[in-house]
Scaffold this motif. Structure first.
Motif, PDB file in Angstrom:
ATOM      1  N   GLU A 148       3.627  17.339  -2.081  1.00  0.00           N
ATOM      2  CA  GLU A 148       4.789  17.824  -1.335  1.00  0.00           C
ATOM      3  C   GLU A 148       4.940  17.072  -0.018  1.00  0.00           C
ATOM      4  OE1 GLU A 148       6.992  22.047  -0.287  1.00  0.00           O
ATOM      5  OE2 GLU A 148       4.823  22.028  -0.675  1.00  0.00           O
ATOM      6  N   LEU A 149       3.852  16.914   0.726  1.00  0.00           N
ATOM      7  CA  LEU A 149       3.920  16.191   1.992  1.00  0.00           C
ATOM      8  C   LEU A 149       4.210  14.709   1.768  1.00  0.00           C
ATOM      9  CD1 LEU A 149       1.110  17.712   4.243  1.00  0.00           C
ATOM     10  CD2 LEU A 149       3.586  17.958   4.466  1.00  0.00           C
ATOM     11  N   LEU A 150       3.624  14.135   0.731  1.00  0.00           N
ATOM     12  CA  LEU A 150       3.889  12.731   0.440  1.00  0.00           C
ATOM     13  C   LEU A 150       5.365  12.517   0.086  1.00  0.00           C
ATOM     14  CD1 LEU A 150       0.726  11.812  -1.670  1.00  0.00           C
ATOM     15  CD2 LEU A 150       1.253  11.042   0.658  1.00  0.00           C
ATOM     16  N   GLY A 151       5.954  13.488  -0.576  1.00  0.00           N
ATOM     17  CA  GLY A 151       7.377  13.397  -0.879  1.00  0.00           C
ATOM     18  C   GLY A 151       8.226  13.427   0.378  1.00  0.00           C
ATOM     19  N   LEU A 152       7.876  14.299   1.322  1.00  0.00           N
ATOM     20  CA  LEU A 152       8.611  14.360   2.593  1.00  0.00           C
ATOM     21  C   LEU A 152       8.425  13.061   3.373  1.00  0.00           C
ATOM     22  CD1 LEU A 152       7.758  18.030   3.660  1.00  0.00           C
ATOM     23  CD2 LEU A 152       9.956  17.176   2.808  1.00  0.00           C
ATOM     24  N   MET A 155       0.845  -1.195   0.000  1.00  0.00           N
ATOM     25  CA  MET A 155       0.000   0.000   0.000  1.00  0.00           C
ATOM     26  C   MET A 155       0.880   1.245   0.000  1.00  0.00           C
ATOM     27  SD  MET A 155      -3.048   1.047   2.695  1.00  0.00           S
ATOM     28  CE  MET A 155      -3.983  -0.430   2.339  1.00  0.00           C
ATOM     29  N   THR A 156       0.605   2.197  -0.885  1.00  0.00           N
ATOM     30  CA  THR A 156       1.386   3.430  -0.939  1.00  0.00           C
ATOM     31  C   THR A 156       1.024   4.335   0.237  1.00  0.00           C
ATOM     32  OG1 THR A 156      -0.247   4.648  -2.238  1.00  0.00           O
ATOM     33  CG2 THR A 156       1.354   3.297  -3.451  1.00  0.00           C
ATOM     34  N   THR A 157       1.868   5.337   0.490  1.00  0.00           N
ATOM     35  CA  THR A 157       1.586   6.286   1.563  1.00  0.00           C
ATOM     36  C   THR A 157       0.284   7.030   1.288  1.00  0.00           C
ATOM     37  OG1 THR A 157       3.964   6.558   1.960  1.00  0.00           O
ATOM     38  CG2 THR A 157       2.496   8.239   2.872  1.00  0.00           C
ATOM     39  N   SER A 158       0.051   7.392   0.051  1.00  0.00           N
ATOM     40  CA  SER A 158      -1.202   8.061  -0.308  1.00  0.00           C
ATOM     41  C   SER A 158      -2.396   7.185   0.029  1.00  0.00           C
ATOM     42  CB  SER A 158      -1.206   8.387  -1.804  1.00  0.00           C
ATOM     43  OG  SER A 158      -2.454   8.911  -2.202  1.00  0.00           O
ATOM     44  N   GLU A 159      -2.305   5.900  -0.268  1.00  0.00           N
ATOM     45  CA  GLU A 159      -3.405   4.979   0.027  1.00  0.00           C
ATOM     46  C   GLU A 159      -3.595   4.789   1.526  1.00  0.00           C
ATOM     47  OE1 GLU A 159      -3.105   2.180  -4.001  1.00  0.00           O
ATOM     48  OE2 GLU A 159      -1.921   1.697  -2.208  1.00  0.00           O
ATOM     49  N   ILE A 160      -2.496   4.784   2.275  1.00  0.00           N
ATOM     50  CA  ILE A 160      -2.588   4.654   3.733  1.00  0.00           C
ATOM     51  C   ILE A 160      -3.399   5.803   4.316  1.00  0.00           C
ATOM     52  CG2 ILE A 160      -1.250   4.810   5.872  1.00  0.00           C
ATOM     53  CD1 ILE A 160       0.964   3.227   4.420  1.00  0.00           C
ATOM     54  N   TYR A 161      -3.130   7.020   3.849  1.00  0.00           N
ATOM     55  CA  TYR A 161      -3.840   8.187   4.375  1.00  0.00           C
ATOM     56  C   TYR A 161      -5.288   8.224   3.903  1.00  0.00           C
ATOM     57  CZ  TYR A 161       0.155  10.209   6.732  1.00  0.00           C
ATOM     58  OH  TYR A 161       1.175  10.422   7.629  1.00  0.00           O
ATOM     59  N   GLU A 181       1.182  24.108   5.533  1.00  0.00           N
ATOM     60  CA  GLU A 181       2.146  25.209   5.642  1.00  0.00           C
ATOM     61  C   GLU A 181       3.083  25.001   6.834  1.00  0.00           C
ATOM     62  OE1 GLU A 181       2.170  30.107   6.090  1.00  0.00           O
ATOM     63  OE2 GLU A 181       0.283  29.020   5.803  1.00  0.00           O
ATOM     64  N   TYR A 182       2.512  24.633   7.977  1.00  0.00           N
ATOM     65  CA  TYR A 182       3.320  24.447   9.187  1.00  0.00           C
ATOM     66  C   TYR A 182       4.286  23.272   9.020  1.00  0.00           C
ATOM     67  CZ  TYR A 182       4.678  23.413  13.970  1.00  0.00           C
ATOM     68  OH  TYR A 182       5.418  23.164  15.106  1.00  0.00           O
ATOM     69  N   THR A 183       3.777  22.161   8.514  1.00  0.00           N
ATOM     70  CA  THR A 183       4.594  20.951   8.433  1.00  0.00           C
ATOM     71  C   THR A 183       5.752  21.115   7.462  1.00  0.00           C
ATOM     72  OG1 THR A 183       2.647  19.612   8.970  1.00  0.00           O
ATOM     73  CG2 THR A 183       4.530  18.457   8.035  1.00  0.00           C
ATOM     74  N   VAL A 184       5.484  21.719   6.326  1.00  0.00           N
ATOM     75  CA  VAL A 184       6.551  21.949   5.352  1.00  0.00           C
ATOM     76  C   VAL A 184       7.590  22.919   5.908  1.00  0.00           C
ATOM     77  CG1 VAL A 184       7.082  22.927   3.084  1.00  0.00           C
ATOM     78  CG2 VAL A 184       5.109  21.409   3.360  1.00  0.00           C
ATOM     79  N   ALA A 185       7.130  24.005   6.531  1.00  0.00           N
ATOM     80  CA  ALA A 185       8.047  25.017   7.068  1.00  0.00           C
ATOM     81  C   ALA A 185       8.880  24.484   8.225  1.00  0.00           C
ATOM     82  CB  ALA A 185       7.260  26.249   7.518  1.00  0.00           C
TER      83      ALA A 185
END
Length: 311
Positions: free
Chosen positions: A34-38, A1-7, A71-75
């Motif tokens: 962007e978040l999935l990449g991180l 299962m991909t991370t996208s599918e998990i969420y 915004e918070y998580t990326v920053a």
């Protein structure tokens, strides 16, 4: 299962109808490149929703609005990543005792309880809580644990516990403000009743601390089990723990625990342990399987809020 599918699955099957904030958030993350990449840079088993959301909450970040969360998580990704890498989901939900109680109360008494993946050990006190299954109340002290029960005759009384011990790679101490803060951060945003319950259960554990041992649930289990007092029924139990292990380690644990005297109570998500025949789950939301000595008995909800006994 991909991370996208998990969420996406977390949003649809775990948070839906339980936490609107986390349902929105998980659905948004499942589409956020962007978040999935991180998250993709993290080790296996780390990009899970509860760990990400709990880490952001611990740092004081927003979890109600997906745009603000992004915004918070990326920053602040270096800080968020450090928390995720340093921690595991150790949700110590005392409410799970409500689905364990029917099994524990039916075993030969008194009990010597040994929980693997014990976190701070709050589920080691099933004899100290009060339970409400509809109109049926069991016990009279401690926080009240509500559980919707179907197909089940609630137990007449509480178990008698004479020894309680926990095994965890990183046991938490409820008298430590940092550890208690992490337990609080893992509770979903709208669940104030669970926060109140956490404080009440933590006070019980602080007044009568269990034996909490740092160790591996396979390698170190036999030595800790050997410390259980003679004359008590040893019960090794766990709830929402084994999904963190590889299939090979799950099999090794099952072999180890079945070789011990006493009983084994498992409360894990569907598919974590192999059961040959199971009835259909009662609804689309995710359920755990409650089992005794490898025999499945009931569907349960993740935080102990419901149990459906198999006919």
């Amino acid at each position: 299962m991909t991370t996208s599918e998990i969420y996406a699955e977390f949003a649809a099957r775990e948070a839906a109808g339980v936490s609107p904030a986390y349902e929105r958030l998980a659905a948004a993350v499942s589409r956020d490149r962007e978040l999935l990449g991180l998250l993709g840079s993290l080790p296996e088993a780390k990009p899970q929703p509860n760990l990400l959301f709990g880490s952001v909450r611990l740092l004081g970040g927003p979890v109600e609005d997906p745009a603000a969360f992004h915004e918070y998580t990326v920053a602040n990704w270096p800080l968020v990543e450090a928390e995720i890498r340093a921690r595991v989901t150790q949700t110590n939900e005392a409410g799970r005792c409500a689905v364990l109680l029917p099994v524990l109360a039916a075993l030969p008494q008194p009990l010597a309880l040994l929980e693997v993946g014990a976190s701070a050990g709050l589920c080691l006190y099933p004899d100290r809580y009060t339970y409400r299954y509809g109109d049926h109340v069991v016990g009279s002290g401690g926080p009240v644990l509500d559980c919707a029960a179907a197909g089940l005759t609630p137990p007449a009384g509480l178990p008698r516990v004479v020894w309680r011990a926990g095994l965890d790679l990183n046991p938490l101490d409820v008298t430590d403000s940092g550890d208690l803060g992490w337990l609080d951060a893992l509770i979903w945003p709208e669940h104030e009743h669970r926060r109140t319950r956490l404080r009440a259960a933590a006070a019980i554990a602080a007044a009568d601390p269990p034996l909490l041992v740092r160790g591996d649930l396979v390698d170190d289990l036999p030595a800790l089990a050997a410390k259980a007092p003679p004359g008590a029924t040893l019960v090794v139990f766990h709830s929402s723990v084994l999904y963190l292990l590889s299939p090979r380690r799950r099999a090794a644990f099952a072999e180890t625990v079945t070789g011990l005297p006493g009983h084994w109570v498992a409360n894990e998500a569907l598919g974590v342990l192999p059961y040959r025949v199971l009835p259909a789950p009662p609804e689309e939301t995710r359920h755990n399987v409650l089992a005794l000595d490898g025999t499945p008995l009931a569907w349960t909800r993740a935080h102990g809020q419901g149990i459906v006994w198999f006919s």
